[in-house]
Design a protein around this motif. Structure first.
Motif, PDB file in Angstrom:
ATOM      1  N   LEU A   1      17.894  41.312  17.832  1.00  0.00           N
ATOM      2  CA  LEU A   1      17.152  41.067  16.592  1.00  0.00           C
ATOM      3  C   LEU A   1      16.022  42.085  16.402  1.00  0.00           C
ATOM      4  CD1 LEU A   1      16.994  37.168  16.535  1.00  0.00           C
ATOM      5  CD2 LEU A   1      18.333  38.656  15.038  1.00  0.00           C
ATOM      6  N   LEU A   2      15.310  42.413  17.481  1.00  0.00           N
ATOM      7  CA  LEU A   2      14.242  43.418  17.372  1.00  0.00           C
ATOM      8  C   LEU A   2      14.820  44.792  17.065  1.00  0.00           C
ATOM      9  CD1 LEU A   2      11.757  42.430  20.214  1.00  0.00           C
ATOM     10  CD2 LEU A   2      11.593  41.965  17.780  1.00  0.00           C
ATOM     11  N   LEU A   3      15.973  45.075  17.635  1.00  0.00           N
ATOM     12  CA  LEU A   3      16.653  46.342  17.369  1.00  0.00           C
ATOM     13  C   LEU A   3      17.024  46.431  15.883  1.00  0.00           C
ATOM     14  CD1 LEU A   3      18.132  48.670  19.269  1.00  0.00           C
ATOM     15  CD2 LEU A   3      20.131  47.501  18.391  1.00  0.00           C
ATOM     16  N   LEU A   4      17.584  45.359  15.338  1.00  0.00           N
ATOM     17  CA  LEU A   4      17.929  45.328  13.913  1.00  0.00           C
ATOM     18  C   LEU A   4      16.685  45.404  13.029  1.00  0.00           C
ATOM     19  CD1 LEU A   4      20.695  42.576  13.856  1.00  0.00           C
ATOM     20  CD2 LEU A   4      20.997  45.032  13.490  1.00  0.00           C
ATOM     21  N   ALA A   5      15.644  44.678  13.415  1.00  0.00           N
ATOM     22  CA  ALA A   5      14.421  44.644  12.606  1.00  0.00           C
ATOM     23  C   ALA A   5      13.760  46.010  12.509  1.00  0.00           C
ATOM     24  CB  ALA A   5      13.435  43.631  13.180  1.00  0.00           C
ATOM     25  N   SER A   6      13.968  46.858  13.496  1.00  0.00           N
ATOM     26  CA  SER A   6      13.338  48.177  13.446  1.00  0.00           C
ATOM     27  C   SER A   6      13.939  49.054  12.346  1.00  0.00           C
ATOM     28  CB  SER A   6      13.421  48.860  14.805  1.00  0.00           C
ATOM     29  OG  SER A   6      14.753  49.113  15.156  1.00  0.00           O
ATOM     30  N   PHE A   7      15.158  48.737  11.897  1.00  0.00           N
ATOM     31  CA  PHE A   7      15.794  49.537  10.848  1.00  0.00           C
ATOM     32  C   PHE A   7      15.801  48.858   9.475  1.00  0.00           C
ATOM     33  CE2 PHE A   7      17.840  51.054  14.752  1.00  0.00           C
ATOM     34  CZ  PHE A   7      17.585  52.407  14.635  1.00  0.00           C
ATOM     35  N   LEU A   8      15.728  47.536   9.441  1.00  0.00           N
ATOM     36  CA  LEU A   8      15.806  46.810   8.183  1.00  0.00           C
ATOM     37  C   LEU A   8      14.484  46.893   7.416  1.00  0.00           C
ATOM     38  CD1 LEU A   8      17.682  43.615   9.391  1.00  0.00           C
ATOM     39  CD2 LEU A   8      18.598  45.453   7.980  1.00  0.00           C
ATOM     40  N   PRO A   9      14.532  46.773   6.089  1.00  0.00           N
ATOM     41  CA  PRO A   9      13.287  46.809   5.302  1.00  0.00           C
ATOM     42  C   PRO A   9      12.431  45.571   5.554  1.00  0.00           C
ATOM     43  CG  PRO A   9      15.174  46.403   3.876  1.00  0.00           C
ATOM     44  CD  PRO A   9      15.714  46.674   5.239  1.00  0.00           C
ATOM     45  N   ILE A  10      11.133  45.788   5.679  1.00  0.00           N
ATOM     46  CA  ILE A  10      10.174  44.723   5.951  1.00  0.00           C
ATOM     47  C   ILE A  10       9.568  44.198   4.643  1.00  0.00           C
ATOM     48  CG2 ILE A  10       7.945  44.205   7.055  1.00  0.00           C
ATOM     49  CD1 ILE A  10      10.182  44.549   9.059  1.00  0.00           C
ATOM     50  N   GLU A  11       9.307  45.096   3.726  1.00  0.00           N
ATOM     51  CA  GLU A  11       8.616  44.741   2.479  1.00  0.00           C
ATOM     52  C   GLU A  11       9.242  45.522   1.331  1.00  0.00           C
ATOM     53  OE1 GLU A  11       4.446  46.371   0.603  1.00  0.00           O
ATOM     54  OE2 GLU A  11       4.638  46.262   2.759  1.00  0.00           O
ATOM     55  N   THR A  12       9.346  44.880   0.181  1.00  0.00           N
ATOM     56  CA  THR A  12       9.895  45.524  -1.010  1.00  0.00           C
ATOM     57  C   THR A  12       8.891  45.373  -2.148  1.00  0.00           C
ATOM     58  OG1 THR A  12      12.134  44.987  -0.315  1.00  0.00           O
ATOM     59  CG2 THR A  12      11.840  45.589  -2.607  1.00  0.00           C
TER      60      THR A  12
END
Length: 160
Positions: free
Chosen positions: A22-33
Motif C-alpha cells: 500500500l505504501l509503495l502504491l501510495a508513493s505513485f498515486l495522486p494525493i490531492e486534486t
C-alpha cells in the motif's frame, strides 16, 4: 533466500506485506486534486508524493522495498524489521500531514486569488491508500511487539 521459511499465515507477515504494498502504491498515486472551472473551461492538476511534497514517495518506495527484503531474508525482526517498519510509518505519517497541509494551502490560495467559487480541491485515492498503508504498518509493529513480549524470557519475580 528460501520463501518457504516465511510464514504467510502469520498476521505480522500479512500486515507487513500489505502495508508495504500500500505504501509503495501510495508513493505513485495522486494525493490531492485541484480543479478550476470558468465559463465551461476546466483545468485540473494533481499532486503526488513522488514529485511533490519533498519527494517523500522516494523514501516510501525505498522503505517499502527494504521492509520486504528484510522480511524475505529473515533478518532479526526486533532489530531490523521493527526499525524499517517504524521508519515507514513515520514517513507515511509525514506524507499524511503534508497532504492535509497541502490541501489547506491550495484552498487558501484559491480564496486569496478570488477564484474559490470556481475552484474545488479534494483528496485523491493515494491519500486514502497512504492512510491504509500506515494503519497496516502500525498494526504490524503492534503485533510484532505483542508476539515478542509473549515469546520473551520470563521476568524474575521479586522475592517476598
Amino acid at each position: 533466500m528460501d520463501l518457504k521459511k516465511i510464514n504467510f499465515k502469520e498476521p505480522v507477515t500479512i500486515a507487513t506485506l500489505v502495508g508495504s504494498v500500500l505504501l509503495l502504491l501510495a508513493s505513485f498515486l495522486p494525493i490531492e486534486t485541484a480543479k478550476v472551472s470558468v465559463m465551461g473551461i476546466s483545468e485540473s492538476t494533481s499532486r503526488n508524493l513522488m514529485g511533490d511534497y519533498h519527494h517523500q514517495g522516494i523514501f516510501l518506495l525505498i522503505l517499502a522495498i527494504a521492509t520486504v527484503v528484510i522480511l524475505v531474508l529473515g533478518l532479526d525482526r526486533q532489530k531490523f524489521l521493527n526499525s524499517a517498519l517504524g521508519a515507514s510509518a513515520a514517513v507515511g505519517l509525514w506524507g499524511i500531514i503534508n497532504g492535509i497541509t497541502g490541501l489547506a494551502a491550495t484552498k487558501k490560495d484559491f480564496k486569496d486569488s478570488g477564484v474559490e467559487k470556481y475552484a474545488s480541491t479534494s483528496f485523491s485515492i493515494g491519500f486514502f491508500v497512504l492512510i491504509l498503508g500506515v494503519i497496516a504498518i502500525v498494526g504490524a509493529i503492534v503485533l510484532m511487539n505483542m508476539n515478542a513480549k509473549k515469546a520473551g524470557p520470563a521476568q524474575a519475580q521479586p522475592m517476598q
